[in-house]
Design a protein around this motif. Structure first.
Motif, PDB file in Angstrom:
ATOM      1  N   VAL A  45       0.848  -1.414   0.020  1.00 11.64           N
ATOM      2  CA  VAL A  45      -0.104  -0.009   0.116  1.00 11.64           C
ATOM      3  C   VAL A  45       0.934   1.133   0.055  1.00 11.64           C
ATOM      4  O   VAL A  45       0.768   2.182  -0.728  1.00 11.64           O
ATOM      5  CB  VAL A  45      -1.146   0.013   0.952  1.00 11.64           C
ATOM      6  CG1 VAL A  45      -1.750   1.251   1.386  1.00 11.64           C
ATOM      7  CG2 VAL A  45      -2.059  -1.201   1.069  1.00 11.64           C
ATOM      8  N   LEU A  46       1.885   1.157   0.876  1.00 15.34           N
ATOM      9  CA  LEU A  46       2.867   2.544   0.871  1.00 15.34           C
ATOM     10  C   LEU A  46       3.647   2.790  -0.469  1.00 15.34           C
ATOM     11  O   LEU A  46       3.730   3.993  -0.792  1.00 15.34           O
ATOM     12  CB  LEU A  46       3.958   2.171   1.866  1.00 15.34           C
ATOM     13  CG  LEU A  46       3.291   2.068   3.602  1.00 15.34           C
ATOM     14  CD1 LEU A  46       4.529   1.782   4.422  1.00 15.34           C
ATOM     15  CD2 LEU A  46       2.977   3.579   3.699  1.00 15.34           C
ATOM     16  N   ILE A  47       3.482   1.503  -1.078  1.00 15.67           N
ATOM     17  CA  ILE A  47       4.569   1.770  -2.468  1.00 15.67           C
ATOM     18  C   ILE A  47       3.424   2.517  -3.480  1.00 15.67           C
ATOM     19  O   ILE A  47       3.943   3.135  -4.356  1.00 15.67           O
ATOM     20  CB  ILE A  47       4.701   0.372  -3.131  1.00 15.67           C
ATOM     21  CG1 ILE A  47       5.906  -0.474  -2.188  1.00 15.67           C
ATOM     22  CG2 ILE A  47       5.359   0.413  -4.509  1.00 15.67           C
ATOM     23  CD1 ILE A  47       7.200   0.711  -2.307  1.00 15.67           C
ATOM     24  N   GLY A  58       2.260   6.812  -6.912  1.00 14.59           N
ATOM     25  CA  GLY A  58       1.229   7.822  -7.217  1.00 14.59           C
ATOM     26  C   GLY A  58       1.848   9.306  -7.407  1.00 14.59           C
ATOM     27  O   GLY A  58       1.761  10.288  -8.167  1.00 14.59           O
ATOM     28  N   ALA A  59       2.917   9.378  -6.323  1.00 17.16           N
ATOM     29  CA  ALA A  59       3.654  10.934  -6.384  1.00 17.16           C
ATOM     30  C   ALA A  59       4.420  10.763  -7.356  1.00 17.16           C
ATOM     31  O   ALA A  59       4.758  11.936  -7.964  1.00 17.16           O
ATOM     32  CB  ALA A  59       4.322  10.742  -5.032  1.00 17.16           C
ATOM     33  N   VAL A  60       5.111   9.760  -7.867  1.00 14.15           N
ATOM     34  CA  VAL A  60       6.091  10.003  -8.831  1.00 14.15           C
ATOM     35  C   VAL A  60       5.747   9.565 -10.452  1.00 14.15           C
ATOM     36  O   VAL A  60       6.191  10.372 -11.353  1.00 14.15           O
ATOM     37  CB  VAL A  60       7.445   8.770  -8.467  1.00 14.15           C
ATOM     38  CG1 VAL A  60       8.363   9.140  -9.399  1.00 14.15           C
ATOM     39  CG2 VAL A  60       7.870   9.424  -7.033  1.00 14.15           C
ATOM     40  N   ASP A  61       5.102   8.648 -10.271  1.00 10.22           N
ATOM     41  CA  ASP A  61       4.852   8.003 -11.543  1.00 10.22           C
ATOM     42  C   ASP A  61       3.680   8.556 -12.611  1.00 10.22           C
ATOM     43  O   ASP A  61       3.448   8.136 -13.645  1.00 10.22           O
ATOM     44  CB  ASP A  61       4.960   6.383 -11.718  1.00 10.22           C
ATOM     45  CG  ASP A  61       6.367   5.982 -11.333  1.00 10.22           C
ATOM     46  OD1 ASP A  61       7.361   6.706 -11.769  1.00 10.22           O
ATOM     47  OD2 ASP A  61       6.456   4.943 -10.746  1.00 10.22           O
ATOM     48  N   ILE A  62       2.546   8.835 -11.685  1.00  6.29           N
ATOM     49  CA  ILE A  62       1.292   9.146 -12.340  1.00  6.29           C
ATOM     50  C   ILE A  62       1.110  10.863 -12.750  1.00  6.29           C
ATOM     51  O   ILE A  62       1.340  11.476 -12.134  1.00  6.29           O
ATOM     52  CB  ILE A  62       0.025   8.779 -11.320  1.00  6.29           C
ATOM     53  CG1 ILE A  62       0.069   7.456 -11.024  1.00  6.29           C
ATOM     54  CG2 ILE A  62      -1.226   9.221 -12.132  1.00  6.29           C
ATOM     55  CD1 ILE A  62      -0.988   6.957  -9.628  1.00  6.29           C
ATOM     56  N   PRO A  63       0.927  10.845 -14.100  1.00  4.01           N
ATOM     57  CA  PRO A  63       1.178  12.078 -14.687  1.00  4.01           C
ATOM     58  C   PRO A  63      -0.224  13.108 -14.236  1.00  4.01           C
ATOM     59  O   PRO A  63      -0.938  13.506 -15.301  1.00  4.01           O
ATOM     60  CB  PRO A  63       1.559  11.995 -16.126  1.00  4.01           C
ATOM     61  CG  PRO A  63       0.725  10.926 -16.389  1.00  4.01           C
ATOM     62  CD  PRO A  63       0.924   9.918 -15.085  1.00  4.01           C
ATOM     63  N   ALA A 107      11.501  10.029  -3.663  1.00  2.55           N
ATOM     64  CA  ALA A 107       9.959  10.183  -4.410  1.00  2.55           C
ATOM     65  C   ALA A 107       9.950  11.847  -4.577  1.00  2.55           C
ATOM     66  O   ALA A 107       9.653  12.534  -5.685  1.00  2.55           O
ATOM     67  CB  ALA A 107       9.105   9.728  -3.680  1.00  2.55           C
ATOM     68  N   CYS A 108      10.417  12.677  -3.432  1.00  2.30           N
ATOM     69  CA  CYS A 108      10.331  14.041  -3.350  1.00  2.30           C
ATOM     70  C   CYS A 108      11.186  14.783  -4.438  1.00  2.30           C
ATOM     71  O   CYS A 108      10.837  15.804  -4.774  1.00  2.30           O
ATOM     72  CB  CYS A 108      10.384  14.581  -2.039  1.00  2.30           C
ATOM     73  SG  CYS A 108       9.209  14.084  -0.707  1.00  2.30           S
ATOM     74  N   LEU A 109      12.458  14.005  -4.831  1.00  6.46           N
ATOM     75  CA  LEU A 109      13.444  14.635  -5.601  1.00  6.46           C
ATOM     76  C   LEU A 109      13.165  14.160  -6.923  1.00  6.46           C
ATOM     77  O   LEU A 109      13.661  14.587  -7.960  1.00  6.46           O
ATOM     78  CB  LEU A 109      14.603  14.535  -5.074  1.00  6.46           C
ATOM     79  CG  LEU A 109      15.022  15.482  -3.771  1.00  6.46           C
ATOM     80  CD1 LEU A 109      16.017  14.604  -2.642  1.00  6.46           C
ATOM     81  CD2 LEU A 109      15.354  16.697  -4.054  1.00  6.46           C
ATOM     82  N   MET A 110      12.416  12.837  -7.277  1.00  4.60           N
ATOM     83  CA  MET A 110      12.317  12.273  -8.485  1.00  4.60           C
ATOM     84  C   MET A 110      11.128  12.742  -9.255  1.00  4.60           C
ATOM     85  O   MET A 110      11.278  13.151 -10.167  1.00  4.60           O
ATOM     86  CB  MET A 110      12.414  10.761  -8.549  1.00  4.60           C
ATOM     87  CG  MET A 110      13.437  10.173  -8.184  1.00  4.60           C
ATOM     88  SD  MET A 110      13.169   8.382  -7.358  1.00  4.60           S
ATOM     89  CE  MET A 110      12.340   7.616  -8.713  1.00  4.60           C
ATOM     90  N   ALA A 111       9.889  13.065  -8.388  1.00  2.00           N
ATOM     91  CA  ALA A 111       8.701  13.535  -9.037  1.00  2.00           C
ATOM     92  C   ALA A 111       8.992  14.698  -9.899  1.00  2.00           C
ATOM     93  O   ALA A 111       8.247  14.737 -11.021  1.00  2.00           O
ATOM     94  CB  ALA A 111       7.783  13.438  -7.887  1.00  2.00           C
ATOM     95  N   PRO A 112       9.569  15.854  -9.255  1.00  2.00           N
ATOM     96  CA  PRO A 112       9.359  17.057  -9.937  1.00  2.00           C
ATOM     97  C   PRO A 112      10.364  16.784 -11.252  1.00  2.00           C
ATOM     98  O   PRO A 112      10.281  17.844 -12.304  1.00  2.00           O
ATOM     99  CB  PRO A 112      10.166  18.151  -8.849  1.00  2.00           C
ATOM    100  CG  PRO A 112       9.780  17.505  -7.552  1.00  2.00           C
ATOM    101  CD  PRO A 112       9.853  16.075  -7.847  1.00  2.00           C
ATOM    102  N   MET A 113      11.124  16.089 -11.274  1.00  2.00           N
ATOM    103  CA  MET A 113      12.187  16.012 -12.422  1.00  2.00           C
ATOM    104  C   MET A 113      11.645  15.286 -13.557  1.00  2.00           C
ATOM    105  O   MET A 113      12.105  15.229 -14.718  1.00  2.00           O
ATOM    106  CB  MET A 113      13.675  15.228 -12.155  1.00  2.00           C
ATOM    107  CG  MET A 113      14.220  16.059 -11.096  1.00  2.00           C
ATOM    108  SD  MET A 113      14.914  17.673 -12.083  1.00  2.00           S
ATOM    109  CE  MET A 113      15.917  17.030 -13.319  1.00  2.00           C
ATOM    110  N   LYS A 114      10.509  14.503 -13.371  1.00  2.00           N
ATOM    111  CA  LYS A 114       9.866  14.117 -14.580  1.00  2.00           C
ATOM    112  C   LYS A 114       9.122  14.874 -15.390  1.00  2.00           C
ATOM    113  O   LYS A 114       8.872  16.070 -15.324  1.00  2.00           O
ATOM    114  CB  LYS A 114       8.452  13.262 -13.964  1.00  2.00           C
ATOM    115  CG  LYS A 114       8.673  12.234 -12.992  1.00  2.00           C
ATOM    116  CD  LYS A 114       8.962  10.891 -13.967  1.00  2.00           C
ATOM    117  CE  LYS A 114       9.091   9.569 -13.188  1.00  2.00           C
ATOM    118  NZ  LYS A 114       9.474   8.511 -13.748  1.00  2.00           N
ATOM    119  N   PRO A 115       9.388  14.545 -16.843  1.00  2.00           N
ATOM    120  CA  PRO A 115       8.907  15.565 -17.979  1.00  2.00           C
ATOM    121  C   PRO A 115       7.493  15.923 -17.960  1.00  2.00           C
ATOM    122  O   PRO A 115       6.942  17.080 -18.322  1.00  2.00           O
ATOM    123  CB  PRO A 115       9.125  14.655 -19.211  1.00  2.00           C
ATOM    124  CG  PRO A 115      10.080  13.601 -19.012  1.00  2.00           C
ATOM    125  CD  PRO A 115       9.584  13.247 -17.357  1.00  2.00           C
TER     126      PRO A 115
END
Length: 974
Positions: free
Chosen positions: A838-840, A845-850, A889-897
């Motif tokens: 569940v935590l994953i 959701g924070a990183v991969d869902i646009p 996740a906090c540093l990867m999500a904003p770098m997503k295109p």
């Protein structure tokens, strides 16, 4: 030209040829020589009579002028000039008879070249244009179309222009004033005088051109003796007079000095009156009268505008002269406002409204002004009356137009009330006292008008009035009604007359609708004179209301009755059982097998059931009696429901299946509406009605297993469950697993999305009380959600894709609700492996869902979990999860295109992301800083300086870090 491709331009050609034509169009637009090929094809005569090809060629040339011509070399500039000259010659020849839309397009193309070339690159444009104009009406026609196109591109204020275009247009107009306008005006005069008898169509087009250009050219070019003489002469020529009238209106609307404007208006008006034009014969043609009315409106409005401008100066003499000029035009306004034709009348509505606004500035009013005000009120009231041809049962376009016109009249009526409330009240009172007692002998339309005026008073009377007269004060300061009859307002007297006159027995649908609207608007009257309530209740429940022959009246009465009951609730305790008895037969459920036509639709019944529930709940009856009445109210639903289910399952005809499913949905909706009568004081428990509604719920839950029209049936059951969560306490909890169990059997994205708000509602209401149940169903529900989300679907199926997106959001909102309401035991008591999964999902959701809304919720969830479990006494293993998953996740999500830092929703997600990091720092302090400096940030190839800076700002306040955090990623992604 590709002849094969051109065949596809014909609307009746096959789709393949049409696609080829479209491809050819795009090809010609992209080729440098494409427009030249089209220009040659257009003027060489090859396609004479083929409108499709000619228009096609013009569109290609138009595209070039819009996209490439501004950068054209001298040769191409010359080619365009030659093409325009050739077009003008062809259109001016007797042998070329292109259709109107082709000639309009030519005018647009010439205008497109003009706005880019004049005055710098083609200073002789107008000289060249006029040289090509031949003395025949074909040539004149294309010349005028060019001028109309120029007006559209350069002057028309309804078209939005960029700052650059506005600057360009100003330059063009300045150059035209200096070089061309005098010459153009000369041609207009020649056209008007040459063709007034031989070609009225050309004359009308020329008048249209003058009307458009007059707004910015020198007024003296047109407002002179020779032009005015011609225009006034045209006002007597049947084929030209409407255009002439419009042209004079445009001249009068031109902005100018107020003194000059007054003189101009007066000179035109005097001549028009001398010739009898403003006093048309009774059987004058309606379209011309509407034009004249518009002209009179311009006369009045412009004089008022001039007066307002002069009022700000010290010129008392001209101010008074303008006012006198205006006052002398009021009879004209009356003449046209009172015309039988509503189009004619409506055209002077602005004049009448602005005249009232002027009178508000006058202190005190003169006797003549008071007479004008009374005259205006008389006309407005007379014009509000429905015409005998009005079709109340089948309102169409004409009826809709009259309703819009009546709104204009009501606005004038309201403005007059703000000017003189006493006049309005006395007038309406006189009309009512003359009409209502004699309703049996008076025309029904006059009766409707009288009641309508009473209704309108509630809107029209100003909130404050300085008048000392008691009845005015009482009627205008909210003191409409008084328990002391010696101090009762005129409005109270009129309401008493409305009820006691028995006008509600008139029967016509227009009268009945207005009667019910009025008693609801003034429901406070019945608080001071409650003895009249039984009469109104009877009217609602007999053939005047719910049983009226008109479905419109029955439907509207159902809604208005619910409002009336709410307004007089405290005065109808003694009538509750009688009302319920009178409406009992109207509460029978509409079903396909009833065998007769119901008086009320299912939607109408919703109001009736809600009202009945409210009457029972709010009555002063003992709870045992309330329980009995509630059971009797809901029994029609219970009686029919099981048989409807049985028949639905057995039915094979699809239309009948749908009808049964709709009846089942209606049954649950009606029961839901009854529950709206309960309140925080009069709860379901206090009224002893819990068992009645839980019995119904058991009945309704049988429907969730029916596979036919599943979504329609589930919607109704879910709606009922939502209401029961509001009205009940823990009695509702045992019923939820039944719905959930059925839902998990055949998972569907939309159903799950619709069901989760119910779970959220229960969590917010019951909090920890729901925790044991929620712990049990949590993982099966989450597993079902992810099973649906990961089921492969057709990539082109946008509906399913959107349903999945909404379900994903609903899932995160569900978790947000659990976290926000401190029901964390639901998560904490899950198996560790399940919890980890569940935590994953939050990290994913924070990183991969646009989807920024989902991302924002995920970071919000993670932040709150950090707050609860991120300390030394938190959840076992959670600290490790923070370092290994949340921080990355906090540093990867904003770098997503897909993470658009300039998007508003994404900015909110980024704010939650930065808050999450700050929360971790608040819980772990220097331990987190050490981890970032020595382990994590170096893996991102940050320099030592960048790492130090990041950590220092993280330790500062939240606002500073949020700003830095956004800039950090803006630089990283640039």
């Amino acid at each position: 030209m590709d002849e094969e491709a051109l065949r596809g331009l014909n609307p009746v050609s096959d789709p393949q040829l049409q696609r080829r034509a479209l491809q050819y169009f795009e090809q010609l637009k992209s080729l440098d020589s494409g427009w030249k090929l089209c220009a040659e094809a257009f003027v060489n005569g090859s396609y004479h009579g083929n409108d499709h090809v000619k228009f096609f060629c013009l569109q290609v040339i138009e595209n070039y002028l819009k996209t490439g011509y501004s950068q054209a070399n001298l040769d191409d500039h010359q080619n365009i000039k030659s093409f325009i000259a050739r077009c003008l010659q062809l259109q001016g020849s007797e042998g070329t008879q292109d259709r109107s839309f082709i000639r309009n397009k030519i005018g647009q193309i010439i205008s497109l070249a003009f706005v880019q070339d004049y005055p710098h690159r083609w200073p002789s444009f107008f000289t060249d244009l006029l040289q090509t104009v031949s003395p025949n009406h074909h040539s004149i026609d294309i010349y005028l179309r060019v001028l109309l196109a120029i007006d559209s591109d350069v002057v028309d204020r309804e078209i939005v222009h960029t700052a650059e275009e506005f600057q360009r247009n100003t330059l063009i107009k300045d150059a035209m004033r200096e070089q061309a306008n005098g010459q153009l005006a000369g041609t207009w005069y020649e056209i008007l005088t040459t063709y007034e008898t031989s070609n009225p169509e050309v004359v009308c087009m020329c008048l249209d051109v003058i009307g458009k250009f007059i707004s910015w050219i020198d007024i003296n070019l047109i407002a002179n003796d020779k032009f005015v003489t011609v225009l006034l002469n045209f006002m007597t020529l049947t084929l030209i007079r409407e255009s002439a009238c419009d042209c004079i209106t445009d001249i009068l609307n031109k902005g100018m000095d107020p003194i000059v404007k007054t003189k101009l208006v007066e000179s035109f008006t005097n001549v028009l009156e001398e010739r009898g034009i403003l006093n048309p014969v009774e059987d004058e043609e309606g379209d011309f009268l509407a034009k004249l009315s518009k002209l009179v409106n311009a006369i009045g409005v412009n004089l008022i505008l001039a007066w307002q401008k002069l009022l700000k100066t010290e010129d008392k003499e001209n101010t008074e002269a303008t006012l006198q000029a205006l006052e002398s035009k009021v009879p004209l306004m009356f003449r046209f406002l009172s015309d039988e034709d509503d189009d004619v009348s409506g055209a002077v509505a602005q004049f009448s409204q602005e005249y009232i606004a002027l009178l508000k500035q006058m202190k005190p009013l003169s006797q003549k002004q008071r007479e004008n005000m009374e005259g205006l009120l008389y006309i407005v009231i007379k014009k509000m009356t429905y015409d005998e041809s009005y079709d109340f049962e089948h309102e169409g376009e004409e009826e809709a137009m009259f309703q819009e016109y009546r709104k204009q009249l009501k606005t004038i009526f309201n403005n007059l009330a703000a000017l003189d409330a006493q006049l309005i009240i006395v007038t309406v009172h006189n009309i009512l006292t003359q009409t209502l007692p004699n309703w049996e002998r008076v025309d029904q339309l006059e009766t409707e008008l009288a009641i309508s005026l009473l209704y309108q008073l509630g809107e029209a009377l100003p909130e404050k009035e300085n008048d000392n007269r008691n009845f005015i004060l009482q009627a205008t300061q909210g003191q409409h009604f008084s328990g002391d009859l010696t101090k009762a307002s005129v409005l109270q007297e009129m309401m008493r007359l409305l009820i006691t006159s028995r006008v509600s027995c008139q029967g016509h649908m227009s009268v009945m609708l207005q009667f019910f609207e009025t008693v609801v608007r003034y429901d406070k009257f019945f608080s001071v004179e409650p003895q009249h309530i039984p009469d109104v209740l009877m009217a609602f429940t007999d053939e005047r209301g719910f049983r009226h022959r008109s479905a419109q009246v029955r439907s509207r009465a159902s809604y208005l009755f619910s409002r009336f009951v709410k307004g007089v609730r405290s005065h109808i305790h003694n009538y509750v059982e009688e009302i319920l008895q009178r409406i009992q037969d109207l509460l029978v459920l509409n079903t396909p097998d009833n065998g007769y036509q119901h008086l009320l639709s299912s939607d109408d019944q919703l109001f009736l059931y809600e009202t009945a529930g409210s009457l029972i709940v709010c009555s002063n009856l003992p709870s045992e009696k309330k329980q009995t009445l509630m059971k009797n109210l809901l029994s029609p639903i219970a009686t029919k429901f099981e048989s409807l289910l049985t028949k639905l399952v057995a039915e094979t005809n699809q239309e009948k299946q749908l009808a049964y499913a709709q009846s089942i949905n209606t049954a649950t909706a009606l029961a839901s509406r009854v529950s709206k009568g309960f309140s925080s004081q009069q709860t379901m428990q206090v009224c002893g009605c819990v068992d009645t509604f839980t019995d119904l719920l058991r009945l309704f839950l049988q429907a969730v297993n029916v596979p036919i029209h599943r979504q329609l049936i589930h919607t109704g059951v879910r709606q009922y469950l939502h209401r029961m969560v509001v009205c009940m306490e823990k009695e509702i909890l045992p019923f939820v697993p039944v719905v959930l169990e059925n839902l998990l059997k055949q998972p569907d994205a939309r159903e799950l999305h619709d069901f989760l708000p119910l779970m959220n509602q229960m969590i917010m209401k019951f909090k920890n009380a729901i925790s044991p149940f929620l712990q049990e169903v949590f993982m099966p529900l989450v597993s079902t959600i992810y099973q649906v989300l990961t089921t492969p679907t057709d990539e082109l199926d946008q509906v399913t894709a959107n349903d999945k997106k909404m379900l994903q959001r609903s899932y995160y909102l569900f978790i947000c609700t659990i976290v926000a309401n401190d029901v964390l035991d639901v998560l904490k008591n899950q198996d560790m492996q399940n919890l980890n999964q569940v935590l994953i999902t939050f990290i994913q959701g924070a990183v991969d869902i646009p989807d920024p809304q989902s991302q924002k919720m995920c970071f919000n969830i993670l932040r709150k979990l950090v707050d609860s479990w991120g300390g030394n006494d938190g959840m076992a293993g959670f600290v490790d999860f923070m370092y290994k998953s949340i921080i990355p996740a906090c540093l990867m999500a904003p770098m997503k295109p897909s993470f658009d830092l300039n998007d508003g929703q994404t900015s909110l997600a980024l704010g939650e992301c930065s808050n999450c990091l700050r929360e971790i720092y608040g819980k772990r302090g220097d331990e987190m800083i050490q981890y970032l400096q020595s382990e994590y940030l170096p893996t991102l190839q940050l320099s030592q300086q960048q790492t130090e800076e990041f950590c220092q700002v993280l330790k500062a306040d939240s606002k500073m870090f949020r700003t830095y955090f956004k800039n950090f990623f803006m630089k990283a992604k640039s």
